[in-house]
Design a protein around this motif. Structure first.
Motif, PDB file in Angstrom:
ATOM      1  N   LEU A 142       0.842  -1.213   0.000  1.00 11.64           N
ATOM      2  CA  LEU A 142       0.000   0.000   0.000  1.00 11.64           C
ATOM      3  C   LEU A 142       0.876   1.263   0.000  1.00 11.64           C
ATOM      4  CD1 LEU A 142      -2.726   1.528   0.254  1.00 11.64           C
ATOM      5  CD2 LEU A 142      -2.469   1.321   2.740  1.00 11.64           C
ATOM      6  N   PRO A 147      -0.403   7.425  -4.800  1.00 14.48           N
ATOM      7  CA  PRO A 147      -1.560   7.941  -4.058  1.00 14.48           C
ATOM      8  C   PRO A 147      -2.839   8.017  -4.902  1.00 14.48           C
ATOM      9  CG  PRO A 147       0.380   9.170  -3.452  1.00 14.48           C
ATOM     10  CD  PRO A 147       0.813   8.208  -4.521  1.00 14.48           C
ATOM     11  N   ARG A 150      -4.716   4.627  -4.812  1.00 14.43           N
ATOM     12  CA  ARG A 150      -4.990   3.966  -3.527  1.00 14.43           C
ATOM     13  C   ARG A 150      -6.394   3.393  -3.418  1.00 14.43           C
ATOM     14  NH1 ARG A 150      -2.145   8.213   0.484  1.00 14.43           N
ATOM     15  NH2 ARG A 150      -0.021   7.540  -0.047  1.00 14.43           N
ATOM     16  N   VAL A 186       1.200   7.211   4.217  1.00 13.55           N
ATOM     17  CA  VAL A 186      -0.222   6.865   4.282  1.00 13.55           C
ATOM     18  C   VAL A 186      -0.700   7.084   5.710  1.00 13.55           C
ATOM     19  CG1 VAL A 186      -1.995   5.137   3.781  1.00 13.55           C
ATOM     20  CG2 VAL A 186       0.180   5.058   2.549  1.00 13.55           C
TER      21      VAL A 186
END
Ligand code: SAH
Length: 196
Positions: A142, A147, A150, A186
């Protein structure tokens, strides 16, 4: 803020392939991750013979470790070099075959059959191709996803897990104004909104 500037950054598949070619793979660790050892019980939850998924797997040594415990491992990785290094560094014989559903993709499988690594983009996978998983080890995955992708990544991962599955996710907590990576920051609030 800088979280904002990170949000627009993109690491392309080409750049990842280049990192592997240049040996610029500081993310790879020879030792099994201490957090997997610590939370193994949570992942397994008393079960044996699980199907465990490694998204963006690189040549993570934990795949061998869990396979040796009797689980069956599926990974996905864009770099063919990484996949081949995994098998050769563990002296595992393997065969490779095209994946009929995904053009250009190959699947590398240990001869013993318990480790299958798809060489393609994770976004090419679906549960009709790889089935569903009882467990996920998401380390360097992840946090390596661009981004802007995501949401797509999280929705895909949710579609790939069984109802009673365990998903172990490793992220790194740091001040994104002071550090550039690993590769993307994140925040915990975003993990909650992505996975619920
Ligand atoms: N999880 C591994 C590797 C982390 S680095 C570990 O713990 O060591 C992220 C890896 O994802 C790199 O090897 C990169 O080549 C791969 N990658 C990047 N984008 C990808 C994509 N869209 N699909 C599959 N693999 C990808």
């Amino acid at each position: 803020s800088d979280v904002g500037s990170q949000k627009k950054r993109v690491v392309t598949e080409e750049e990842w392939l280049q990192k592997w070619e240049m040996g610029n793979i500081g993310f790879h660790k020879e030792q099994g991750h201490p957090l997997l050892q610590k939370y193994l019980g949570v992942l397994l939850n008393g079960r044996s013979g699980l199907r465990i998924f490694f998204p963006l797997c690189g040549k993570a040594v934990e795949m061998k470790w869990l396979a040796d415990m009797g689980h069956s491992i599926v990974g996905v990785e864009v770099s063919e070099q990484a996949v081949k290094e995994f098998f050769s560094e563990h002296s595992l014989p393997y065969c490779e075959e095209p994946v009929s559903e995904i053009s250009g993709a190959k699947m590398f499988q240990s001869t013993s059959g318990n480790i299958s690594l798809y060489c393609c983009s994770i976004y090419d996978l679906s549960s009709s191709i790889v089935g569903k998983f009882d467990g996920v080890w998401d380390r360097g995955a992840l946090v390596a996803v661009n981004p802007r992708d995501r949401q797509r990544y999280a929705s895909l991962m949710i579609s790939l897990v069984e109802k009673n599955s365990s998903y172990l996710l490793v992220t790194v907590s740091y001040d994104p104004n002071k550090h550039k990576g690993p590769p993307f920051y994140v925040p915990e609030s975003e993990i909650k909104s992505l996975f619920g």
